[in-house]
Write an enzyme that holds these catalytic residues in place. Structure first.
Site, short mmCIF file in Angstrom:
data_model
loop_
_atom_site.label_atom_id
_atom_site.label_comp_id
_atom_site.label_asym_id
_atom_site.label_seq_id
_atom_site.Cartn_x
_atom_site.Cartn_y
_atom_site.Cartn_z
CE LYS A 1 -1.18 2.04 3.65
NZ LYS A 1 -1.68 2.51 4.97
CB SER A 2 3.78 2.18 2.10
OG SER A 2 3.18 1.90 3.33
NE ARG B 1 6.47 6.49 0.77
CZ ARG B 1 5.69 6.20 1.81
NH1 ARG B 1 4.60 5.46 1.63
NH2 ARG B 1 5.98 6.67 3.02
CG ASP C 1 -5.93 3.03 2.55
OD1 ASP C 1 -7.12 3.12 2.89
OD2 ASP C 1 -4.98 3.14 3.36
CG ASN D 1 -9.52 6.13 8.54
OD1 ASN D 1 -8.90 7.16 8.76
ND2 ASN D 1 -9.60 5.16 9.43
CG ASP E 1 1.11 -0.09 9.71
OD1 ASP E 1 0.61 0.57 10.63
OD2 ASP E 1 1.19 0.34 8.54
CD GLU F 1 -5.62 2.96 9.40
OE1 GLU F 1 -5.26 2.78 8.23
OE2 GLU F 1 -4.80 3.01 10.35
NE ARG G 1 -4.05 0.25 13.40
CZ ARG G 1 -3.45 0.45 12.23
NH1 ARG G 1 -2.14 0.54 12.17
NH2 ARG G 1 -4.17 0.54 11.13
NE ARG H 1 -1.59 -1.99 8.86
CZ ARG H 1 -1.42 -2.65 7.72
NH1 ARG H 1 -1.62 -3.96 7.68
NH2 ARG H 1 -1.05 -2.02 6.62
CE LYS I 1 -7.62 2.80 6.12
NZ LYS I 1 -6.24 3.11 5.73
#
Length: 417
Positions: free
Chosen positions: A24-25, A29, A51, A93, A295, A323, A326, A371, A396
């Site tokens: 995802k990261s 980018r 996302d 989110n 994470d 989110e 946690r 998560r 997500k």
């Protein structure tokens, strides 16, 4: 409609081949950098999830051409700039999308409003807004959280910016990706020593260089970025290390062997550091510093419930502004299995394991947090009666998570609302 999934503990080690989704990261980018470049870029191995869809939709609304030829690719056609969107950008989110696009909105010649759902509107963005203002960019977030309004002019004059990255390294990454659009070189300096998951800044710099930017570290806490356009380039996204942590944990919890198609050492993402910790199960360290693999902490906390000795998680205060909170969520949900299984001590999380046979069946709340859902599902591999509510929230970042467990032989029983 399915409102929950009950995990049936497998009676055999989990074995097989599972391909984690793209990072995802890195996908977010690459999408942004390809959008800012002039020309066509092909992104392969990319993640298609909530996302990244929010990011792609927002970029389309700012005039970027984005096609999706396959389930794991994007074809991005950029013009070297961004157009003023006709309406506010709604980003759910998706924290990376909101923060990165808040900075990138300075490339727009006009006003851009970015907002999100109720959870997003509680996630801090003030330090990024203050940093952008110091560069001469008009930006405001009255509550310190989204909605955010940026009045861009296509570029900016500032040459040095100091940013407090104690809450999130994404503030630094957002400024780094913005910096080539300045009228001169830009120095980005950390305000203080605290920074969440520094490894993600390395990911940002590597992606920027791939798309033609000149970015160089200057000591431990600053970076110098030269002005100049991004260049279109093809880019392959590696698998998601955060997603891999669930599969690594499932492997050790069941004594199995799961082939991810990529060695742990080949990941460049910070959460891959969790692999060496996971391999120590059931003798996890007494203290685990989660600051540079944030994470992965929920995964490790779920694993710690079955460890031989207690585990204290430190350096995790930033998890309170993800989110959901946690730290509180994992303490609350693990303790549904057995009172006091996990407790908060300040910003630390302490997990004191117990015999899984003493665990009670539990309906796990997920707080709309992917998560929490994925990590708490791991407890169901050993403890009977674990039901995960709102299982679709995994969309997500890992829409195929439940299918992956099923393919490995885990039985999942739907629970109707």
């Amino acid at each position: 409609m399915v409102h929950g999934l009950t995990i049936i503990p497998p009676t055999h080690p989990l074995r097989g081949r599972v391909s984690p989704p793209g990072s995802k990261s890195i996908t977010n980018r690459a999408l942004l950098l390809a959008a800012l470049a002039k020309g066509q870029s092909r992104l392969t191995g990319a993640l298609k999830s909530d996302d990244t869809r929010y990011m792609a939709q927002a970029l389309r609304a700012m005039g970027v051409g984005i096609e999706e030829p396959t389930e794991t690719s994007f074809l991005v056609s950029g013009t070297g700039g961004l157009a003023t969107p006709e309406a506010p950008l709604f980003l759910g989110n998706a924290g990376t999308a909101v923060r990165f696009l808040t900075a990138a909105a300075a490339f727009v010649r006009g006003s851009v409003t970015l907002t999100g759902d109720a959870h997003m509107q509680k996630r801090p963005i003030g330090p990024l807004i203050e940093a952008m203002r110091s560069l001469g960019i008009e930006a405001e977030a009255p509550s310190g959280c989204p909605p955010v309004t940026v009045r861009g002019s296509g570029s900016f004059e500032g040459t040095r910016v100091s940013v407090d990255a104690g809450l999130s390294s994404q503030y630094v990454s957002a400024l780094l990706m913005l910096a080539p659009g300045g009228r001169g070189p830009v120095e980005i300096v950390l305000d203080g020593d605290e920074i969440g998951a520094r490894g993600y800044i390395d990911l940002t710099c590597a992606a920027m260089r791939h798309f033609g930017a000149d970015v160089a570290p200057r000591g431990a806490g600053s970076w110098l970025v030269q002005p100049g356009p991004y260049r279109a380039a093809d880019f392959h996204v590696e698998p998601d290390a955060s997603a891999a942590t669930y599969l690594w944990a499932a492997e050790v919890l069941t004594g199995g062997a799961i082939d991810l198609g990529i060695a742990a050492d080949d990941f460049t993402q910070p959460d891959a550091k969790a692999y060496q910790v996971i391999r120590q199960f059931p003798n996890l360290p007494a203290v685990i510093d989660g600051s540079q693999m944030q994470d992965a902490v929920p995964t490790l906390a779920a694993l710690a419930a079955f460890n031989r000795t207690p585990v204290r998680f430190v350096g995790i205060a930033n998890l309170r502004v993800k989110e959901c909170d946690r730290v509180a969520a994992m303490a609350t949900e693990l303790s549904r299995l057995r009172p006091g299984l996990a407790v908060e001590e300040g910003d630390d999380l302490v997990v004191t394991p117990a015999d899984a046979q003493t665990f009670a069946p539990a309906r796990i709340e997920t707080y709309a947090d992917h998560r929490i859902a994925m990590s708490m599902a791991l407890t169901g591999l050993r403890a009977p009666g674990v039901t995960i509510t709102d299982p679709d929230c995994v969309g997500k970042t890992y829409p195929a998570y439940w299918q992956a467990l099923s393919d490995l032989g885990v039985k999942l029983e739907p629970v109707a609302g």
